[in-house]
Design an enzyme around this catalytic site. Structure first.
Site, short mmCIF file in Angstrom:
data_model
loop_
_atom_site.label_atom_id
_atom_site.label_comp_id
_atom_site.label_asym_id
_atom_site.label_seq_id
_atom_site.Cartn_x
_atom_site.Cartn_y
_atom_site.Cartn_z
N THR A 64 0.88 -1.13 -0.11
CA THR A 64 0.21 -0.20 0.10
C THR A 64 0.92 1.17 0.11
O THR A 64 0.38 2.30 -0.29
CB THR A 64 -0.95 0.13 1.28
OG1 THR A 64 -0.24 -0.22 2.38
CG2 THR A 64 -1.98 -0.84 1.19
N THR B 283 0.90 -10.88 8.04
CA THR B 283 1.86 -9.53 8.01
C THR B 283 1.99 -9.03 9.58
O THR B 283 2.96 -9.00 10.12
CB THR B 283 1.18 -8.36 7.26
OG1 THR B 283 1.48 -8.59 5.95
CG2 THR B 283 2.09 -7.20 7.56
N GLY C 263 12.10 -12.08 16.43
CA GLY C 263 13.46 -12.63 16.29
C GLY C 263 14.62 -11.96 16.04
O GLY C 263 15.89 -11.96 16.56
N ARG D 189 17.98 -11.31 18.33
CA ARG D 189 19.27 -11.58 17.81
C ARG D 189 20.09 -10.34 18.28
O ARG D 189 21.32 -10.34 18.67
CB ARG D 189 19.38 -12.09 16.58
CG ARG D 189 20.99 -12.26 16.01
CD ARG D 189 20.83 -12.92 14.56
NE ARG D 189 20.44 -12.09 13.69
CZ ARG D 189 20.94 -11.03 13.18
NH1 ARG D 189 22.16 -10.51 13.63
NH2 ARG D 189 20.24 -10.36 12.09
N TYR E 155 -7.54 -8.04 10.67
CA TYR E 155 -6.51 -6.69 11.19
C TYR E 155 -6.49 -6.74 12.64
O TYR E 155 -5.43 -6.81 13.31
CB TYR E 155 -7.10 -5.60 10.39
CG TYR E 155 -6.41 -4.38 10.66
CD1 TYR E 155 -5.12 -3.77 10.10
CD2 TYR E 155 -6.70 -3.49 11.40
CE1 TYR E 155 -4.40 -2.75 10.52
CE2 TYR E 155 -6.18 -2.11 12.05
CZ TYR E 155 -5.02 -1.89 11.18
OH TYR E 155 -4.32 -0.69 11.45
N TYR F 249 7.64 -11.88 24.00
CA TYR F 249 9.15 -11.64 24.08
C TYR F 249 9.52 -11.05 25.09
O TYR F 249 10.72 -11.25 25.42
CB TYR F 249 9.32 -11.26 22.54
CG TYR F 249 9.56 -12.32 21.53
CD1 TYR F 249 8.38 -12.85 20.88
CD2 TYR F 249 10.77 -12.50 21.04
CE1 TYR F 249 8.73 -13.66 20.01
CE2 TYR F 249 10.99 -13.60 19.96
CZ TYR F 249 10.10 -13.99 19.51
OH TYR F 249 10.07 -14.97 18.27
P1 NAD Z 1 -0.08 2.33 5.10
O1 NAD Z 1 -0.88 1.10 4.20
O2 NAD Z 1 0.20 3.64 4.29
O3 NAD Z 1 1.40 1.89 5.33
C1 NAD Z 1 1.65 0.56 5.55
C2 NAD Z 1 3.19 0.26 4.86
O4 NAD Z 1 3.35 -1.14 5.17
C3 NAD Z 1 3.09 0.51 3.26
O5 NAD Z 1 3.76 0.99 2.82
C4 NAD Z 1 2.81 -1.17 2.68
O6 NAD Z 1 3.50 -1.31 1.30
C5 NAD Z 1 3.66 -1.92 3.89
N1 NAD Z 1 3.47 -3.37 3.96
C6 NAD Z 1 2.23 -3.96 4.19
N2 NAD Z 1 2.50 -5.46 4.33
C7 NAD Z 1 3.88 -5.28 4.48
C8 NAD Z 1 4.75 -6.48 4.37
N3 NAD Z 1 4.16 -7.69 4.46
N4 NAD Z 1 6.19 -6.35 4.38
C9 NAD Z 1 6.36 -5.25 4.27
N5 NAD Z 1 5.70 -4.16 4.09
C10 NAD Z 1 4.52 -4.23 3.97
O7 NAD Z 1 -0.74 2.53 6.49
P2 NAD Z 1 -0.14 3.74 7.64
O8 NAD Z 1 -1.51 4.50 8.01
O9 NAD Z 1 0.95 4.24 7.37
O10 NAD Z 1 -0.10 2.59 9.02
C11 NAD Z 1 1.01 2.19 9.18
C12 NAD Z 1 1.05 1.35 10.57
O11 NAD Z 1 0.31 2.15 11.61
C13 NAD Z 1 0.21 0.10 10.18
O12 NAD Z 1 0.92 -0.83 11.06
C14 NAD Z 1 -1.06 0.39 10.84
O13 NAD Z 1 -1.63 -0.80 11.32
C15 NAD Z 1 -1.00 1.47 12.11
N6 NAD Z 1 -2.11 2.23 12.12
C16 NAD Z 1 -2.24 3.48 11.33
C17 NAD Z 1 -3.38 4.14 11.83
C18 NAD Z 1 -4.01 5.08 10.82
O14 NAD Z 1 -4.98 5.76 11.14
N7 NAD Z 1 -3.15 5.82 9.87
C19 NAD Z 1 -4.18 3.81 12.93
C20 NAD Z 1 -3.73 2.78 13.82
C21 NAD Z 1 -2.57 2.08 13.39
N1 UDP Z 2 14.73 -13.95 12.29
C1 UDP Z 2 14.96 -13.21 11.47
N2 UDP Z 2 15.91 -12.38 11.60
C2 UDP Z 2 16.92 -12.56 12.71
C3 UDP Z 2 16.62 -13.59 13.54
C4 UDP Z 2 15.17 -14.13 13.44
O1 UDP Z 2 13.99 -12.72 10.76
O2 UDP Z 2 18.02 -11.97 12.71
C5 UDP Z 2 13.16 -14.60 12.41
C6 UDP Z 2 13.46 -16.05 11.94
O3 UDP Z 2 12.48 -16.53 11.03
C7 UDP Z 2 12.89 -16.89 13.32
C8 UDP Z 2 11.93 -15.86 13.95
O4 UDP Z 2 12.62 -14.67 13.53
O5 UDP Z 2 12.13 -18.10 13.01
C9 UDP Z 2 11.75 -15.89 15.25
O6 UDP Z 2 13.29 -15.74 16.15
P1 UDP Z 2 13.33 -16.44 17.46
O7 UDP Z 2 14.84 -16.35 17.65
O8 UDP Z 2 12.62 -15.81 18.35
O9 UDP Z 2 13.01 -17.98 17.26
P2 UDP Z 2 13.48 -19.19 16.64
O10 UDP Z 2 12.38 -19.73 15.56
O11 UDP Z 2 14.74 -18.92 15.95
O12 UDP Z 2 13.62 -20.37 17.37
#
Ligand code: NAD
Ligand code: UDP
Ligand code: UDP
Length: 319
Positions: free
Chosen positions: A39, A94, A104, A108, A147, A161
């Site tokens: 997004t 996500t 994780g 580390r 969500y 954690y």
């Molecule tokens: P946004 O959609 O503009 O930003 C979210 C960003 O995350 C985007 O750039 C998108 O490309 C990226 N993204 C989505 N899935 C991803 C993934 N799997 N890996 C990597 N990047 C990923 O939304 P925003 O309004 O900027 O919100 C940012 C954060 O704040 C979010 O976590 C949202 O839940 C939280 N939040 C926002 C509001 C609000 O009113 N704007 C309210 C409550 C919480």
């Molecule tokens: N992980 C990562 N980057 C790092 C260390 C961990 O993306 O530098 C991710 C990895 O996929 C791992 C998860 O974080 O499975 C959770 O890590 P944690 O050490 O808590 O548990 P693990 O599954 O390694 O026992």
């Protein structure tokens, strides 16, 4: 060893993330922005690309990530109901797989990590205003659950954690935030109303328009996130509400947008989406006390900035 603090922002090319990256660069940090552009967009961080202390990395946080940073802000997640409901399974992944990977990574690196949680964890609240002690009223099987429950599970993971691995966590519950760089098609009420008003299209009020929201301007919100991360001791982990406690009905918002744009768009009433919360207002006494923070930008001023942004996009032919 490193003169500049290395800060990672996931979702850094999104609406809130791009403002946060900017603020961190201004504070002298080395910023590592991670985004899969679901997004968000490169356009949001275009002015930052020339800065040698800014690095943009395309990556989906549901997959592991091995990098070296000192602090992590975890903002990656689509935030508007329209966007997070397109692929609800990916939305939960996500929040949940993404949180596990980022936790994780933080474990580390022994890095401090902040989670962008949400007022949606309160669901359709039966307590008003919402204080952090309220556990919420969420439908676990409705269309918003991907969500809401994803974000609730992420909070659980952060606290586990913390308890299990003594990780340094911070959990911020963000309430409705608006401003320039909101996605024009994300269906959120502020961007919808402004675009409808500027185009002279009807303003779409869902339900009676008597439901309420409290709107926080993006600069205020980003200041709150940064203060939480930078200024609070490690034993202050939240959750903390961040938002503007001024509450408006959706009808009041529509009137304000019409007044500020000088538009003569009419109002049309559409069905209320399922599980749409009836009221929402943060109790920010904890943020006031612990972060010495409260929002400064009044709705009229923030809306004027946001309207100017969308007018500019229209002039550039981007809409
Ligand atoms: P946004 O959609 O503009 O930003 C979210 C960003 O995350 C985007 O750039 C998108 O490309 C990226 N993204 C989505 N899935 C991803 C993934 N799997 N890996 C990597 N990047 C990923 O939304 P925003 O309004 O900027 O919100 C940012 C954060 O704040 C979010 O976590 C949202 O839940 C939280 N939040 C926002 C509001 C609000 O009113 N704007 C309210 C409550 C919480
Ligand atoms: N992980 C990562 N980057 C790092 C260390 C961990 O993306 O530098 C991710 C990895 O996929 C791992 C998860 O974080 O499975 C959770 O890590 P944690 O050490 O808590 O548990 P693990 O599954 O390694 O026992
Ligand atoms: N809303 C509306 N018209 C629109 C878009 C949204 O009346 O064109 C309403 C929506 O039903 C909700 C409120 O405005 O009651 C806020 O919606 P948004 O999607 O911005 O945020 P959220 O529901 O996640 O707080």
């Amino acid at each position: 060893m490193h003169l500049r603090k290395r800060v990672m922002v996931t979702g850094g090319a999104g609406f809130l993330g791009s403002f946060l990256c900017e603020r961190l660069l201004e504070a002298g940090c080395d910023v590592f922005c991670v985004d899969n552009f679901y997004t968000g967009s490169k356009r949001n961080v275009l002015p930052l690309l020339d800065n040698p202390y800014f690095e943009l990395h395309r990556h989906d946080i549901t997959f592991p990530l091995y990098v070296e940073v000192d602090e992590i802000y975890n903002l990656a997640c689509p935030a508007s109901p329209i966007h997070y409901q397109v692929d609800p399974v990916q939305t939960t992944k996500t929040s949940v797989h993404g949180a596990i990977n980022m936790l994780g990574l933080a474990k580390r690196l022994k890095a401090r990590i902040l989670q962008a949680s949400t007022s949606e964890i309160y669901g359709d609240p039966s307590v008003h205003p919402q204080h952090e002690s309220y556990w919420g009223n969420v439908n676990p099987i409705g269309p918003r659950a991907c969500y809401d429950e994803g974000k609730r599970c992420a909070e659980t993971l952060f606290f586990d954690y913390y308890r299990q691995h003594r990780l340094r966590i911070k959990v911020a519950r963000i309430f409705n935030t608006y401003g320039p760089r909101m996605h024009p098609n994300d269906g959120r009420v502020v961007s919808n109303f402004i675009l409808q008003a500027l185009r002279g299209d009807p303003i779409t009020i869902y339900g009676t328009g008597e439901q309420t929201r409290s709107f926080c301007y993006v600069d205020d919100l980003v200041e709150g996130l940064a203060r939480f991360m930078e200024k609070t001791p490690d034993d202050f982990i939240g959750p903390v509400n961040l938002g503007n406690p001024r509450e408006f009905t959706i009808l009041e918002l529509a009137e304000k947008v019409l007044e500020l744009t000088g538009s003569s768009s009419r109002l049309v009433f559409k069905p209320l989406p399922m599980d749409d919360p009836k009221q929402r207002r943060p109790d920010i006494s904890l943020a006031r006390e612990a972060l010495d923070w409260s929002p400064r930008v009044p709705l009229d001023e923030g809306l004027a900035q946001t309207i100017a942004y969308f007018e500019q996009l229209m002039r550039e032919g981007c809409l």
